[in-house]
Motif scaffolding. Structure first.
Motif, PDB file in Angstrom:
ATOM      1  N   ALA A 150     -16.487   1.264  -3.202  1.00 55.08           N
ATOM      2  CA  ALA A 150     -15.184   0.655  -3.497  1.00 55.08           C
ATOM      3  C   ALA A 150     -14.083   1.263  -2.632  1.00 55.08           C
ATOM      4  O   ALA A 150     -13.279   0.520  -2.049  1.00 55.08           O
ATOM      5  CB  ALA A 150     -14.845   0.792  -4.982  1.00 55.08           C
ATOM      6  N   GLU A 151     -14.045   2.575  -2.545  1.00 57.87           N
ATOM      7  CA  GLU A 151     -12.985   3.211  -1.759  1.00 57.87           C
ATOM      8  C   GLU A 151     -13.086   2.849  -0.284  1.00 57.87           C
ATOM      9  O   GLU A 151     -12.068   2.587   0.371  1.00 57.87           O
ATOM     10  CB  GLU A 151     -13.009   4.727  -1.960  1.00 57.87           C
ATOM     11  CG  GLU A 151     -12.557   5.120  -3.356  1.00 57.87           C
ATOM     12  CD  GLU A 151     -12.554   6.623  -3.563  1.00 57.87           C
ATOM     13  OE1 GLU A 151     -12.072   7.338  -2.658  1.00 57.87           O
ATOM     14  OE2 GLU A 151     -13.032   7.066  -4.614  1.00 57.87           O
ATOM     15  N   ASP A 152     -14.299   2.794   0.253  1.00 58.06           N
ATOM     16  CA  ASP A 152     -14.484   2.376   1.647  1.00 58.06           C
ATOM     17  C   ASP A 152     -14.008   0.939   1.850  1.00 58.06           C
ATOM     18  O   ASP A 152     -13.389   0.613   2.866  1.00 58.06           O
ATOM     19  CB  ASP A 152     -15.948   2.502   2.069  1.00 58.06           C
ATOM     20  CG  ASP A 152     -16.422   3.944   2.161  1.00 58.06           C
ATOM     21  OD1 ASP A 152     -15.559   4.845   2.340  1.00 58.06           O
ATOM     22  OD2 ASP A 152     -17.635   4.168   2.051  1.00 58.06           O
ATOM     23  N   PHE A 153     -14.307   0.093   0.877  1.00 57.00           N
ATOM     24  CA  PHE A 153     -13.877  -1.298   0.974  1.00 57.00           C
ATOM     25  C   PHE A 153     -12.349  -1.399   0.930  1.00 57.00           C
ATOM     26  O   PHE A 153     -11.752  -2.164   1.686  1.00 57.00           O
ATOM     27  CB  PHE A 153     -14.510  -2.137  -0.135  1.00 57.00           C
ATOM     28  CG  PHE A 153     -14.227  -3.605  -0.008  1.00 57.00           C
ATOM     29  CD1 PHE A 153     -14.617  -4.314   1.124  1.00 57.00           C
ATOM     30  CD2 PHE A 153     -13.567  -4.276  -1.022  1.00 57.00           C
ATOM     31  CE1 PHE A 153     -14.345  -5.672   1.242  1.00 57.00           C
ATOM     32  CE2 PHE A 153     -13.296  -5.629  -0.906  1.00 57.00           C
ATOM     33  CZ  PHE A 153     -13.690  -6.330   0.223  1.00 57.00           C
ATOM     34  N   PHE A 154     -11.723  -0.612   0.072  1.00 56.98           N
ATOM     35  CA  PHE A 154     -10.249  -0.607   0.021  1.00 56.98           C
ATOM     36  C   PHE A 154      -9.660  -0.135   1.343  1.00 56.98           C
ATOM     37  O   PHE A 154      -8.681  -0.687   1.830  1.00 56.98           O
ATOM     38  CB  PHE A 154      -9.745   0.262  -1.126  1.00 56.98           C
ATOM     39  CG  PHE A 154     -10.067  -0.259  -2.491  1.00 56.98           C
ATOM     40  CD1 PHE A 154     -10.166  -1.614  -2.739  1.00 56.98           C
ATOM     41  CD2 PHE A 154     -10.279   0.615  -3.540  1.00 56.98           C
ATOM     42  CE1 PHE A 154     -10.456  -2.100  -4.000  1.00 56.98           C
ATOM     43  CE2 PHE A 154     -10.574   0.142  -4.798  1.00 56.98           C
ATOM     44  CZ  PHE A 154     -10.665  -1.220  -5.043  1.00 56.98           C
ATOM     45  N   ASP A 155     -10.275   0.888   1.950  1.00 51.71           N
ATOM     46  CA  ASP A 155      -9.822   1.367   3.251  1.00 51.71           C
ATOM     47  C   ASP A 155      -9.941   0.246   4.287  1.00 51.71           C
ATOM     48  O   ASP A 155      -9.038   0.063   5.120  1.00 51.71           O
ATOM     49  CB  ASP A 155     -10.629   2.588   3.707  1.00 51.71           C
ATOM     50  CG  ASP A 155     -10.322   3.836   2.887  1.00 51.71           C
ATOM     51  OD1 ASP A 155      -9.264   3.866   2.208  1.00 51.71           O
ATOM     52  OD2 ASP A 155     -11.152   4.771   2.903  1.00 51.71           O
ATOM     53  N   TYR A 156     -11.025  -0.496   4.231  1.00 56.06           N
ATOM     54  CA  TYR A 156     -11.229  -1.629   5.147  1.00 56.06           C
ATOM     55  C   TYR A 156     -10.123  -2.668   4.950  1.00 56.06           C
ATOM     56  O   TYR A 156      -9.565  -3.188   5.924  1.00 56.06           O
ATOM     57  CB  TYR A 156     -12.612  -2.252   4.907  1.00 56.06           C
ATOM     58  CG  TYR A 156     -12.822  -3.556   5.611  1.00 56.06           C
ATOM     59  CD1 TYR A 156     -13.178  -3.580   6.965  1.00 56.06           C
ATOM     60  CD2 TYR A 156     -12.644  -4.774   4.936  1.00 56.06           C
ATOM     61  CE1 TYR A 156     -13.379  -4.798   7.621  1.00 56.06           C
ATOM     62  CE2 TYR A 156     -12.836  -5.975   5.585  1.00 56.06           C
ATOM     63  CZ  TYR A 156     -13.187  -5.989   6.938  1.00 56.06           C
ATOM     64  OH  TYR A 156     -13.359  -7.191   7.588  1.00 56.06           O
ATOM     65  N   LEU A 157      -9.812  -2.985   3.708  1.00 52.94           N
ATOM     66  CA  LEU A 157      -8.758  -3.971   3.424  1.00 52.94           C
ATOM     67  C   LEU A 157      -7.407  -3.497   3.967  1.00 52.94           C
ATOM     68  O   LEU A 157      -6.651  -4.297   4.538  1.00 52.94           O
ATOM     69  CB  LEU A 157      -8.663  -4.229   1.917  1.00 52.94           C
ATOM     70  CG  LEU A 157      -9.865  -4.912   1.286  1.00 52.94           C
ATOM     71  CD1 LEU A 157      -9.703  -4.968  -0.232  1.00 52.94           C
ATOM     72  CD2 LEU A 157     -10.091  -6.297   1.847  1.00 52.94           C
ATOM     73  N   VAL A 158      -7.115  -2.215   3.814  1.00 53.28           N
ATOM     74  CA  VAL A 158      -5.857  -1.667   4.338  1.00 53.28           C
ATOM     75  C   VAL A 158      -5.854  -1.773   5.867  1.00 53.28           C
ATOM     76  O   VAL A 158      -4.854  -2.205   6.471  1.00 53.28           O
ATOM     77  CB  VAL A 158      -5.670  -0.198   3.884  1.00 53.28           C
ATOM     78  CG1 VAL A 158      -4.540   0.459   4.641  1.00 53.28           C
ATOM     79  CG2 VAL A 158      -5.424  -0.138   2.380  1.00 53.28           C
ATOM     80  N   GLU A 159      -6.969  -1.408   6.478  1.00 53.11           N
ATOM     81  CA  GLU A 159      -7.070  -1.478   7.944  1.00 53.11           C
ATOM     82  C   GLU A 159      -6.837  -2.899   8.455  1.00 53.11           C
ATOM     83  O   GLU A 159      -6.197  -3.106   9.477  1.00 53.11           O
ATOM     84  CB  GLU A 159      -8.484  -0.999   8.353  1.00 53.11           C
ATOM     85  CG  GLU A 159      -8.762  -1.059   9.830  1.00 53.11           C
ATOM     86  CD  GLU A 159     -10.195  -0.673  10.122  1.00 53.11           C
ATOM     87  OE1 GLU A 159     -10.867  -1.436  10.844  1.00 53.11           O
ATOM     88  OE2 GLU A 159     -10.648   0.394   9.640  1.00 53.11           O
ATOM     89  N   LYS A 160      -7.336  -3.890   7.700  1.00 49.85           N
ATOM     90  CA  LYS A 160      -7.181  -5.301   8.096  1.00 49.85           C
ATOM     91  C   LYS A 160      -5.885  -5.909   7.584  1.00 49.85           C
ATOM     92  O   LYS A 160      -5.631  -7.101   7.742  1.00 49.85           O
ATOM     93  CB  LYS A 160      -8.378  -6.111   7.573  1.00 49.85           C
ATOM     94  CG  LYS A 160      -9.710  -5.680   8.148  1.00 49.85           C
ATOM     95  CD  LYS A 160      -9.743  -5.900   9.646  1.00 49.85           C
ATOM     96  CE  LYS A 160     -11.085  -5.501  10.215  1.00 49.85           C
ATOM     97  NZ  LYS A 160     -11.138  -5.590  11.653  1.00 49.85           N
ATOM     98  N   LYS A 161      -5.053  -5.075   6.935  1.00 46.00           N
ATOM     99  CA  LYS A 161      -3.763  -5.501   6.386  1.00 46.00           C
ATOM    100  C   LYS A 161      -3.905  -6.639   5.358  1.00 46.00           C
ATOM    101  O   LYS A 161      -3.137  -7.575   5.340  1.00 46.00           O
ATOM    102  CB  LYS A 161      -2.807  -5.892   7.504  1.00 46.00           C
ATOM    103  CG  LYS A 161      -2.473  -4.745   8.442  1.00 46.00           C
ATOM    104  CD  LYS A 161      -1.451  -5.149   9.449  1.00 46.00           C
ATOM    105  CE  LYS A 161      -1.042  -4.173  10.449  1.00 46.00           C
ATOM    106  NZ  LYS A 161      -1.374  -2.877  10.597  1.00 46.00           N
ATOM    107  N   ILE A 162      -4.924  -6.495   4.554  1.00 43.17           N
ATOM    108  CA  ILE A 162      -5.171  -7.464   3.473  1.00 43.17           C
ATOM    109  C   ILE A 162      -4.701  -6.834   2.175  1.00 43.17           C
ATOM    110  O   ILE A 162      -5.046  -5.737   1.865  1.00 43.17           O
ATOM    111  CB  ILE A 162      -6.671  -7.845   3.392  1.00 43.17           C
ATOM    112  CG1 ILE A 162      -7.083  -8.520   4.701  1.00 43.17           C
ATOM    113  CG2 ILE A 162      -6.926  -8.737   2.188  1.00 43.17           C
ATOM    114  CD1 ILE A 162      -8.550  -8.822   4.793  1.00 43.17           C
TER     115      ILE A 162
END
Length: 103
Positions: free
Chosen positions: A91-103
């Motif tokens: 979950a935390e990795d996925f949240f980091d991905y979303l932040v990186e993609k500005k989602i």
């Protein structure tokens, strides 16, 4: 894509067992009723607080129902605060991905 909506309970955080333990304790304290885990699964699991409280306490007064529901949720939050709990794996990795993609 601008955003994502998550269902927290049971998706990002596996907490069904905590609700089970808290409901059983709540009934014991409030009704002096010893509910088994099997009875919990048959009568309580998957239902919303209002329906559970109306049935178990035999009341329809929404103010009382909401007050008892909030009491149960305070117990739940207190138990969660007292534990070392974490989100589901990834979950935390996925949240980091979303932040990186500005989602």
């Amino acid at each position: 894509m601008k955003g994502i909506i998550f269902d927290f309970n049971g998706t990002l955080f596996y907490d069904s067992w905590i609700h089970e333990e808290v409901w059983i304790q709540f009934f014991k304290e409030k009704l002096n009723y010893e509910m088994s885990k099997e009875e919990y699964r048959q009568r309580i699991f998957g239902r919303d607080n209002n329906a559970i409280i109306k049935e178990m306490f035999g009341i329809d007064d929404l103010e009382k129902v909401h007050a008892l529901s909030e009491e149960k949720e305070v117990m739940y939050r207190d138990v969660c605060r007292s534990m070392d709990i974490a989100l589901v794996k990834g979950a935390e990795d996925f949240f980091d991905y979303l932040v990186e993609k500005k989602i």
